[in-house]
Design an enzyme around this catalytic site. Structure first.
Site, PDB file in Angstrom:
ATOM      1  N   LEU A  65      18.843 -29.059  51.004  1.00 29.64           N
ATOM      2  CA  LEU A  65      19.194 -28.460  49.778  1.00 29.64           C
ATOM      3  C   LEU A  65      20.248 -27.429  49.803  1.00 29.64           C
ATOM      4  CD1 LEU A  65      15.446 -27.885  47.859  1.00 29.64           C
ATOM      5  CD2 LEU A  65      17.148 -29.966  47.499  1.00 29.64           C
ATOM      6  N   PRO A  66      21.399 -27.876  50.562  1.00 27.34           N
ATOM      7  CA  PRO A  66      22.408 -26.834  50.532  1.00 27.34           C
ATOM      8  C   PRO A  66      22.884 -26.087  49.081  1.00 27.34           C
ATOM      9  CG  PRO A  66      23.318 -28.944  50.775  1.00 27.34           C
ATOM     10  CD  PRO A  66      22.041 -29.259  50.769  1.00 27.34           C
ATOM     11  N   HIS A  67      23.044 -24.950  49.108  1.00 27.30           N
ATOM     12  CA  HIS A  67      23.319 -24.148  47.593  1.00 27.30           C
ATOM     13  C   HIS A  67      24.351 -23.008  47.853  1.00 27.30           C
ATOM     14  CE1 HIS A  67      19.634 -22.483  49.426  1.00 27.30           C
ATOM     15  NE2 HIS A  67      19.993 -21.430  48.697  1.00 27.30           N
ATOM     16  N   GLY A  68      24.946 -22.589  46.607  1.00 28.26           N
ATOM     17  CA  GLY A  68      25.800 -21.605  47.041  1.00 28.26           C
ATOM     18  C   GLY A  68      25.940 -20.772  45.518  1.00 28.26           C
TER      19      GLY A  68
END
Length: 158
Positions: A65-68
């Protein structure tokens, strides 16, 4: 929360052949940028990579779950990619990742960011659901399965 508030059919890709974490992050950055984020894919990519430097967003069991966060983004947007082959994502269980849900949120989202991540973590901890995603043969089926889980989740928690 309804997952379809974050994704659209155009930001769901089945069987992508990318072969590295960097290329996965590049692909989801392009997908999110195309979704009207108001941000360029490079800015999104830099945000996702910056977050990954703090610690991997690979949850284990083949899911990441890459997030930014991005200043100037107007709403939370996501993209989902099912990879043809798993890639090394530095996941907690050291297993390759083949299901990737990327999330971009506006800088001012704090509680909302955590709530969305909690919802996604719950969604992708459902092993039967993840298996159904892995069995999807095309983008449309993948999108429908993502949307259906959300509908089931809302019905059981209402």
């Amino acid at each position: 929360m309804n997952i379809t508030d974050l994704i659209a059919p155009a930001r769901v890709v089945c069987r992508s052949d990318v072969a590295s974490k960097k290329r996965v992050l590049d692909l989801v950055s392009e997908l999110i940028a195309s979704g009207g984020s108001g941000c360029g894919s490079r800015e999104i990519f830099d945000s996702l990579v910056g977050r990954e430097r703090l610690g991997s967003t690979g949850l284990g069991h083949g899911v990441a779950l890459p997030h930014g966060r991005i200043p100037g983004a107007e709403q939370a947007l996501g993209a989902f990619v099912k990879l043809a082959r798993g890639v090394d994502f530095d996941a907690i269980d050291q297993q390759p990742v083949d299901l990737v849900f990327a999330l971009l949120v506006p800088e001012h989202f704090t509680d909302e960011h955590l709530k969305i991540l909690a919802h996604l973590a719950e969604m992708f901890s459902d092993r039967a659901f993840c298996q159904s995603l892995r069995e999807a043969a095309d983008d449309a089926t993948l999108y429908q399965r993502l949307a259906a889980w959300s509908a089931v989740s809302r019905a059981t928690t209402s």
